[in-house]
Design an enzyme around this catalytic site. Structure first.
Site, PDB file in Angstrom:
ATOM      1  N   GLU A 220       0.846  -1.198   0.000  1.00 46.77           N
ATOM      2  CA  GLU A 220       0.000   0.000   0.000  1.00 46.77           C
ATOM      3  C   GLU A 220       0.878   1.243   0.000  1.00 46.77           C
ATOM      4  O   GLU A 220       1.770   1.381   0.859  1.00 46.77           O
ATOM      5  CB  GLU A 220      -0.892   0.037   1.248  1.00 46.77           C
ATOM      6  CG  GLU A 220      -2.112  -0.841   1.197  1.00 46.77           C
ATOM      7  CD  GLU A 220      -3.107  -0.491   2.291  1.00 46.77           C
ATOM      8  OE1 GLU A 220      -4.288  -0.826   2.126  1.00 46.77           O
ATOM      9  OE2 GLU A 220      -2.725   0.114   3.317  1.00 46.77           O
ATOM     10  N   CYS A 221       0.653   2.139  -0.929  1.00 47.69           N
ATOM     11  CA  CYS A 221       1.309   3.444  -0.985  1.00 47.69           C
ATOM     12  C   CYS A 221       2.825   3.292  -0.910  1.00 47.69           C
ATOM     13  O   CYS A 221       3.454   2.898  -1.892  1.00 47.69           O
ATOM     14  CB  CYS A 221       0.765   4.348   0.122  1.00 47.69           C
ATOM     15  SG  CYS A 221       1.045   6.111  -0.184  1.00 47.69           S
ATOM     16  N   GLY A 222       3.465   3.567   0.221  1.00 52.23           N
ATOM     17  CA  GLY A 222       4.904   3.409   0.313  1.00 52.23           C
ATOM     18  C   GLY A 222       5.349   1.998   0.006  1.00 52.23           C
ATOM     19  O   GLY A 222       6.390   1.775  -0.624  1.00 52.23           O
TER      20      GLY A 222
END
Length: 446
Positions: free
Chosen positions: A329-331
């Site tokens: 997720e994201c990072g």
């Protein structure tokens, strides 16, 4: 024990809600009160500070992303085994998505839906009696939202305090605290908000100082007396939750990977799952005994060199992904890509499990609620599942790669944002943070 609760609100971000919330949490804990905290809306950082101040997890309560049954369940869980529950509102009290009443993600939704009074925090720097006009505008602005008292923040002098407090008292609102301006109480910030609690040097010393401030400048007995029992409706059925991605979950957790919602971990453990934590920055690979790996969001852009040099982590993750699901997720999604360009424009090799590359040097803010439909099976859910969540990142994709997309996105108003994320073999990822599965048949505009 079921807590009585109240909500800390403000006209805008930057009014001092988090600082004063932490001050009261720490002071109540010092007094021996069984205190709990929660945060309205999507936020990873403030709840970690809440947890440090109270010694207990702080849950997110999001009226846009969470179905009413889940919201009621989580609010009840936050109030259980406590005497007092303080919910910190995000942004301004009435700020949220353009959505159905009660489902906008605003702190005001929780005030009305849970029947809790609001303690309004006003930053009165640069004004005095005018603060009463601001407070008056909040009173009666929305049905079911009761402004029950005011905290004055960043006062310059006794004269300043007297002018603002007397004007507010005259409109019928009690002033329960008047906190002087003190730059030493400011919490350090970076591009996604406050510096994480785990990185804050001498955090406990800071919390002790904040407790001193609350004891000296806030009427804590009056604040506690303001609180009321939660009027949360009883869930009529099982709350829709993010299904456990596996029986034994390898969870990356360190300064680069820390953004995962406590309610996910709570739900997974309740379902009987085991969660094994590993630290990529310590060059630890995901445990081989696990059947799924989850890379949360965080700040990989600040640690890109260390991640690139973590060969045991990278090799172990690639080996894991040959036979078992890996989701970022994201990072975490950034680390699954080919390369990550840091703020100085230096490019670092990532794990290469997906084909995209990202840059933090070429910044672009992406912020908002997201309604996602999964285009394939993944640790978030089965193909066709609808999930509500959000995006909040400055990094941008500079090379798209050739992977198939993971989700079809719409914003909170239902506008089509196209497809996003990527999937290849057992590996999936996206900038999208999942908050809650959407119940079958619920309108995406709810």
């Amino acid at each position: 024990m079921t807590a009585r609760g109240l909500i800390i609100g403000a006209p805008r971000s930057g009014s001092g809600k988090t600082t004063l919330t932490l001050a009261m949490l720490a002071a109540f804990r010092r007094r021996g009160v069984a205190i709990r905290a929660a945060k309205s809306g999507p936020d990873y950082i403030d709840p970690a500070f809440h947890a440090a101040a109270t010694g207990a997890p702080s849950l997110n309560l999001d009226s846009w992303a969470m179905a009413p049954a889940q919201l009621a369940q989580l609010a009840g869980a936050a109030a259980r085994d406590a005497e007092l529950l303080i919910i910190e509102s995000s942004m301004g009290l009435f700020d949220g998505a353009e959505a159905a009443p009660g489902r906008q993600g605003a702190g005001a939704d929780l005030a009305a839906g849970l029947g809790l009074p609001v303690l309004l925090t006003l930053d009165v720097s640069g004004q005095s009696q005018t603060a009463a006009a601001v407070a008056r505008g909040f009173v009666g602005h929305a049905p079911g939202v009761e402004i029950a008292g005011v905290l004055l923040n960043r006062l310059a002098s006794e004269r300043h305090k007297t002018g603002a407090a007397s004007a507010i008292t005259q409109i019928g609102l009690p002033v329960l605290g008047s906190v002087p301006r003190d730059e030493r109480l400011a919490l350090p910030e970076r591009h996604l908000g406050l510096v994480q609690a785990s990185e804050h040097h001498a955090l406990q010393d800071m919390l002790e100082r904040l407790a001193d401030v609350a004891e000296a400048h806030i009427d804590l007995d009056a604040v506690a007396a303001l609180a009321r029992p939660l009027a949360a409706p009883q869930p009529t059925g099982p709350a829709p939750v993010l299904a456990p991605p596996g029986q034994r979950i390898a969870l990356a957790r360190d300064a680069a990977f820390s953004f995962i919602y406590p309610h996910h971990l709570q739900d997974w453990r309740r379902a009987g799952c085991e969660i094994d934590v590993f630290a990529p920055l310590a060059d630890e690979p995901p445990p081989e005994s696990c059947d799924v790996c989850w890379l949360p969001g965080g700040y990989p852009e600040l640690h890109a060199g260390a991640i690139a040099a973590a060969t045991r982590f990278g090799e172990g993750l690639r080996r894991f992904a040959t036979t078992r699901p890996v989701h970022g997720e994201c990072g975490g999604y950034m680390v699954l890509g080919e390369r990550l360009e840091d703020a100085q424009g230096v490019s670092h090799a990532m794990t290469g499990l997906l084909g995209h590359s990202t840059s933090f040097a070429k910044r672009k803010l992406n912020l908002g609620y997201r309604h996602a439909v999964l285009l394939a099976d993944s640790p978030i859910g089965a193909r066709g599942t609808t999930v509500r969540g959000h995006e909040f990142h400055y990094a941008r994709i500079i090379e798209a790669g050739r992977d198939a997309p993971l989700v079809a996105l719409r914003d909170a108003q239902g506008r089509d944002l196209g497809t996003a994320g990527g999937r290849r073999g057992h590996v999936t990822g996206a900038f999208f943070h999942a908050i809650a599965t959407q119940p079958d048949g619920e309108s995406q505009h709810a």
